[in-house]
Design a protein around this motif. Structure first.
Motif, PDB file in Angstrom:
ATOM      1  N   GLY A   1       0.787  -1.226   0.000  1.00  0.00           N
ATOM      2  CA  GLY A   1       0.000   0.000   0.000  1.00  0.00           C
ATOM      3  C   GLY A   1       0.820   1.277   0.000  1.00  0.00           C
ATOM      4  O   GLY A   1       0.308   2.340  -0.350  1.00  0.00           O
ATOM      5  N   ILE A   2       2.043   1.193   0.454  1.00  0.00           N
ATOM      6  CA  ILE A   2       2.990   2.301   0.424  1.00  0.00           C
ATOM      7  C   ILE A   2       4.357   1.744   0.067  1.00  0.00           C
ATOM      8  O   ILE A   2       4.590   0.537   0.197  1.00  0.00           O
ATOM      9  N   SER A   3       5.265   2.626  -0.314  1.00  0.00           N
ATOM     10  CA  SER A   3       6.616   2.183  -0.626  1.00  0.00           C
ATOM     11  C   SER A   3       7.536   2.405   0.571  1.00  0.00           C
ATOM     12  O   SER A   3       7.564   3.484   1.158  1.00  0.00           O
TER      13      SER A   3
ATOM     14  N   LEU B   1       7.822  -4.543  16.781  1.00  0.00           N
ATOM     15  CA  LEU B   1       6.821  -3.985  15.884  1.00  0.00           C
ATOM     16  C   LEU B   1       7.483  -3.142  14.804  1.00  0.00           C
ATOM     17  O   LEU B   1       8.415  -2.382  15.080  1.00  0.00           O
ATOM     18  N   CYS B   2       6.959  -3.269  13.611  1.00  0.00           N
ATOM     19  CA  CYS B   2       7.437  -2.490  12.483  1.00  0.00           C
ATOM     20  C   CYS B   2       6.552  -1.260  12.311  1.00  0.00           C
ATOM     21  O   CYS B   2       5.330  -1.323  12.495  1.00  0.00           O
ATOM     22  N   ASN B   3       7.175  -0.162  11.961  1.00  0.00           N
ATOM     23  CA  ASN B   3       6.450   1.102  11.811  1.00  0.00           C
ATOM     24  C   ASN B   3       6.894   1.807  10.552  1.00  0.00           C
ATOM     25  O   ASN B   3       8.082   1.854  10.231  1.00  0.00           O
TER      26      ASN B   3
ATOM     27  N   MET C   1       1.763  10.451   9.185  1.00  0.00           N
ATOM     28  CA  MET C   1       0.998   9.225   9.338  1.00  0.00           C
ATOM     29  C   MET C   1       1.903   8.122   9.881  1.00  0.00           C
ATOM     30  O   MET C   1       3.051   7.998   9.458  1.00  0.00           O
ATOM     31  N   HIS C   2       1.346   7.331  10.797  1.00  0.00           N
ATOM     32  CA  HIS C   2       2.038   6.157  11.314  1.00  0.00           C
ATOM     33  C   HIS C   2       1.255   4.919  10.917  1.00  0.00           C
ATOM     34  O   HIS C   2       0.030   4.876  11.071  1.00  0.00           O
ATOM     35  N   TYR C   3       1.981   3.937  10.430  1.00  0.00           N
ATOM     36  CA  TYR C   3       1.374   2.641  10.145  1.00  0.00           C
ATOM     37  C   TYR C   3       2.129   1.582  10.941  1.00  0.00           C
ATOM     38  O   TYR C   3       3.356   1.548  10.919  1.00  0.00           O
TER      39      TYR C   3
END
Length: 115
Positions: free
Chosen positions: A26-28, A94-96, A102-104
């Motif tokens: 969804g993102i790079s 955890l991966c961020n 924005m934080h995913y």
């Protein structure tokens, strides 16, 4: 829709190694600051390492020289190679992905180091 999925955790003896993977869709990963955090029971979440979009890296003092963060642009995946593991490295990792305010986050993967 952005998805962040960690894998590679497990149980390892002190002094051993693990490689964590963070698959992103969804993102790079090249456009965001990618980070690995960890949270041990009863402790605050802490930043372990991050990789900027330009390729520079930074590490928390206790993991310098033992952990390496990297990415595979073709696979859109970020890795955390962990060597010389210690009991105090036990935590959920955890991966961020952070960018444009924005934080995913992923769900995390458990790393347990037995002494």
């Amino acid at each position: 829709q952005v998805r962040v999925v960690e894998s590679g955790g497990g149980l390892v003896q002190s002094g051993g190694s693990l490689r964590l993977s963070c698959e992103v869709s969804g993102i790079s990963v090249t456009a965001y600051r990618m980070g690995w955090f960890r949270q041990a029971p009863g402790k605050q979440r802490e930043l372990v390492a991050f990789l900027n979009s330009g390729g520079s890296t930074n590490y928390e003092d206790s993991v310098k020289g033992r952990f390496t963060i990297s990415r595979d642009n073709a696979k859109n995946t970020v890795y955390l190679q962990m060597n010389s593991l210690k009991a105090e490295d036990t935590a959920v990792y955890l991966c961020n992905a952070y960018g444009w305010q924005m934080h995913y986050w992923g769900q995390g993967t458990q790393v347990t180091v037995s002494s």
